[in-house]
Design an enzyme around this catalytic site. Structure first.
Site, mmCIF file in Angstrom:
data_model
loop_
_atom_site.group_PDB
_atom_site.id
_atom_site.type_symbol
_atom_site.label_atom_id
_atom_site.label_comp_id
_atom_site.label_asym_id
_atom_site.label_seq_id
_atom_site.Cartn_x
_atom_site.Cartn_y
_atom_site.Cartn_z
ATOM 1 N N LYS A 20 -2.002 3.324 9.914
ATOM 2 C CA LYS A 20 -2.542 3.065 8.551
ATOM 3 C C LYS A 20 -3.541 4.206 8.082
ATOM 4 C CE LYS A 20 -1.826 -2.001 8.381
ATOM 5 N NZ LYS A 20 -2.408 -3.193 8.907
ATOM 6 N N GLN A 48 -14.424 -0.719 16.114
ATOM 7 C CA GLN A 48 -14.263 -1.591 14.819
ATOM 8 C C GLN A 48 -14.740 -2.987 15.292
ATOM 9 O OE1 GLN A 48 -10.422 0.658 13.425
ATOM 10 N NE2 GLN A 48 -10.390 -1.474 12.962
ATOM 11 N N ARG A 68 0.901 -1.248 -0.059
ATOM 12 C CA ARG A 68 -0.024 -0.073 -0.021
ATOM 13 C C ARG A 68 0.764 1.387 0.035
ATOM 14 N NH1 ARG A 68 -3.971 -1.453 4.898
ATOM 15 N NH2 ARG A 68 -5.007 -3.260 4.003
ATOM 16 N N CYS A 111 -9.697 -1.282 6.543
ATOM 17 C CA CYS A 111 -10.948 -1.592 6.320
ATOM 18 C C CYS A 111 -11.598 -0.205 6.935
ATOM 19 C CB CYS A 111 -11.165 -2.819 7.310
ATOM 20 S SG CYS A 111 -10.615 -3.063 8.731
ATOM 21 N N ARG A 149 -11.203 -1.985 19.044
ATOM 22 C CA ARG A 149 -11.870 -3.071 18.762
ATOM 23 C C ARG A 149 -12.997 -3.187 19.967
ATOM 24 N NH1 ARG A 149 -11.204 -4.990 14.330
ATOM 25 N NH2 ARG A 149 -8.942 -5.366 14.530
ATOM 26 N N SER A 198 -14.877 -8.758 13.184
ATOM 27 C CA SER A 198 -14.640 -9.374 11.722
ATOM 28 C C SER A 198 -13.431 -8.604 11.124
ATOM 29 C CB SER A 198 -15.764 -9.065 10.805
ATOM 30 O OG SER A 198 -16.116 -7.742 10.680
ATOM 31 N N GLY A 199 -13.335 -7.469 11.394
ATOM 32 C CA GLY A 199 -11.921 -6.678 10.968
ATOM 33 C C GLY A 199 -10.615 -7.566 11.514
ATOM 34 N N GLU A 222 -2.898 0.315 13.180
ATOM 35 C CA GLU A 222 -4.306 0.733 12.645
ATOM 36 C C GLU A 222 -4.202 2.210 12.507
ATOM 37 O OE1 GLU A 222 -5.938 -1.558 11.504
ATOM 38 O OE2 GLU A 222 -8.077 -1.311 11.477
ATOM 39 N N HIS A 250 -17.938 -1.592 11.016
ATOM 40 C CA HIS A 250 -17.052 -0.516 11.878
ATOM 41 C C HIS A 250 -17.928 0.767 11.884
ATOM 42 C CE1 HIS A 250 -14.052 -3.591 11.435
ATOM 43 N NE2 HIS A 250 -13.166 -2.842 10.700
HETATM 44 N N1 NAP Z 1 -10.883 -8.567 8.039
HETATM 45 C C1 NAP Z 1 -11.005 -7.400 7.604
HETATM 46 O O1 NAP Z 1 -11.919 -6.618 7.549
HETATM 47 C C2 NAP Z 1 -9.742 -6.795 6.394
HETATM 48 C C3 NAP Z 1 -10.106 -5.668 5.971
HETATM 49 C C4 NAP Z 1 -9.165 -5.153 5.274
HETATM 50 C C5 NAP Z 1 -7.954 -5.714 4.955
HETATM 51 N N2 NAP Z 1 -7.667 -6.709 5.597
HETATM 52 C C6 NAP Z 1 -6.319 -7.457 5.090
HETATM 53 O O2 NAP Z 1 -6.628 -8.720 4.472
HETATM 54 C C7 NAP Z 1 -5.845 -9.794 5.058
HETATM 55 C C8 NAP Z 1 -6.706 -10.990 5.269
HETATM 56 O O3 NAP Z 1 -7.430 -10.726 6.425
HETATM 57 P P1 NAP Z 1 -8.480 -11.778 7.191
HETATM 58 O O4 NAP Z 1 -9.150 -10.861 8.177
HETATM 59 O O5 NAP Z 1 -9.149 -12.523 6.034
HETATM 60 O O6 NAP Z 1 -7.303 -12.684 7.853
HETATM 61 P P2 NAP Z 1 -7.451 -14.098 8.175
HETATM 62 O O7 NAP Z 1 -9.035 -14.488 8.732
HETATM 63 O O8 NAP Z 1 -6.350 -14.457 9.327
HETATM 64 O O9 NAP Z 1 -7.078 -14.846 6.942
HETATM 65 C C9 NAP Z 1 -5.878 -15.063 6.530
HETATM 66 C C10 NAP Z 1 -5.773 -16.160 5.462
HETATM 67 O O10 NAP Z 1 -4.425 -16.201 4.957
HETATM 68 C C11 NAP Z 1 -4.160 -17.748 4.867
HETATM 69 N N3 NAP Z 1 -2.852 -17.708 4.791
HETATM 70 C C12 NAP Z 1 -1.800 -17.494 5.811
HETATM 71 N N4 NAP Z 1 -0.798 -17.685 5.329
HETATM 72 C C13 NAP Z 1 -0.825 -18.198 4.042
HETATM 73 C C14 NAP Z 1 -0.025 -18.673 3.055
HETATM 74 N N5 NAP Z 1 1.466 -18.797 3.330
HETATM 75 N N6 NAP Z 1 -0.341 -19.280 1.829
HETATM 76 C C15 NAP Z 1 -1.630 -19.035 1.660
HETATM 77 N N7 NAP Z 1 -2.793 -18.726 2.607
HETATM 78 C C16 NAP Z 1 -2.110 -18.352 3.712
HETATM 79 C C17 NAP Z 1 -4.761 -18.315 5.992
HETATM 80 O O11 NAP Z 1 -5.054 -19.742 5.810
HETATM 81 P P3 NAP Z 1 -4.888 -20.735 7.378
HETATM 82 O O12 NAP Z 1 -6.062 -20.362 7.950
HETATM 83 O O13 NAP Z 1 -4.895 -21.975 6.470
HETATM 84 O O14 NAP Z 1 -3.533 -20.334 7.696
HETATM 85 C C18 NAP Z 1 -6.089 -17.555 6.191
HETATM 86 O O15 NAP Z 1 -7.040 -18.316 5.360
HETATM 87 C C19 NAP Z 1 -4.830 -9.379 5.797
HETATM 88 O O16 NAP Z 1 -3.690 -8.771 5.100
HETATM 89 C C20 NAP Z 1 -5.545 -7.935 6.585
HETATM 90 O O17 NAP Z 1 -4.699 -7.168 7.139
HETATM 91 C C21 NAP Z 1 -8.588 -7.538 6.414
#
Ligand code: NAP
Length: 254
Positions: free
Chosen positions: A165, A131, A65, A104, A195, A134-135, A162, A202
């Protein structure tokens, strides 16, 4: 059930269960047209670069980013920044590219600020976020996660990185593209991010100091009348208007 899946309360439908899961190391990007990445940022840096060498990558991760040749895109706010992709390809020798979305909390903030910024200018923003879990991803929503326990019946005032950012991304998103680079908006942004024990959505309280005099009616009209490129293009999954102004005393609620 999927091995290692702890997130779903019920087994998902065939549309999900029928999907093939592959380790990213084993995937050849040349077999695909486009990639969507939702990886932890620590992993995204390498994996997204490997894919972007050949195909477009749209990402939720923060890994790219803040790089000068990478636009952080919110179509309602800065679709013109997409031109940075040309510089990115030239600089890196990639056939594809990486385009991340913002953090987010920033996304809702910049969409709400954009009409005010355009109509009156913005000098200072003070925001406090509430927030949802889910975030935090899976660790926020999984019933037995230690993180969720910390937030339970609580307000948890620490979301690592956060606030920084919100400051950086708000200024980049509202910045102007000049001679192939983004000149940041120069807004004095103060952010306090917390949070709260809410599963989704949020909420933010935002104070804005405008550059030019503004009235409540003027701000209201700017917010209600705001339309942008996605509305002009009439994209099929797009909201007809990006912002709703609510008058009820107990709104908005997550
Ligand atoms: N949640 C939000 O509202 C939000 C908003 C904006 C941005 N983000 C960003 O989006 C990204 C994902 O967030 P999230 O909330 O979805 O996180 P999350 O629920 O922790 O999911 C992360 C995913 O990445 C997978 N992963 C980890 N290491 C990996 C690897 N080496 N190869 C392939 N897959 C891998 C994990 O799989 P396993 O479970 O199998 O380890 C999991 O499915 C982060 O960078 C976060 O900062 C999130």
């Amino acid at each position: 059930a999927i091995d290692g899946a702890v997130f779903f309360e019920k087994t998902p439908g065939d549309d999900v269960m029928g999907m093939i899961l592959e380790n990213t190391d084993k995937v050849d990007p040349r077999d695909y047209d486009i990639a969507f990445s939702a990886l932890p940022s620590s992993v995204a840096k390498d994996v997204e670069a490997r894919f972007a060498k050949y195909i477009p990558v749209f990402s939720t991760a923060s890994a790219y980013r803040y790089e000068d040749d990478v636009p952080v895109l919110v179509p309602e706010v800065n679709s013109g920044h997409v031109k940075l992709v040309d510089a990115q390809r030239a600089n890196r020798g990639w056939r594809g590219f990486v385009v991340p979305g913002p953090n987010c909390t920033t996304v809702g903030l910049v969409v709400s600020l954009k009409p005010i910024f355009d109509a009156f200018g913005v000098k200072t923003v003070r925001m406090v976020s509430m927030q949802s879990l889910s975030g935090a991803g899976e660790k926020g929503l999984r019933a037995d996660s230690p993180y969720r326990k910390k937030v339970e019946m609580n307000v948890y005032p620490w979301i690592e990185g956060e606030e920084e950012k919100v400051v950086k991304e708000t200024n980049k998103l509202l910045g102007k593209l000049v001679d192939g680079r983004v000149v940041e908006a120069g807004i004095d942004v103060h952010a306090t991010c917390t949070r709260v024990y809410v599963d989704r959505v949020h909420t933010e309280v935002v104070d804005v100091v405008t550059e030019r005099p503004a009235t409540l009616e003027g701000i209201r009209a700017a917010l209600e009348e705001f339309r942008s490129e996605p509305q002009e293009l009439d994209l099929p999954t797009n909201a007809a208007w990006p912002i709703m102004v609510l008058d009820d005393v107990d709104m908005p609620q997550p």
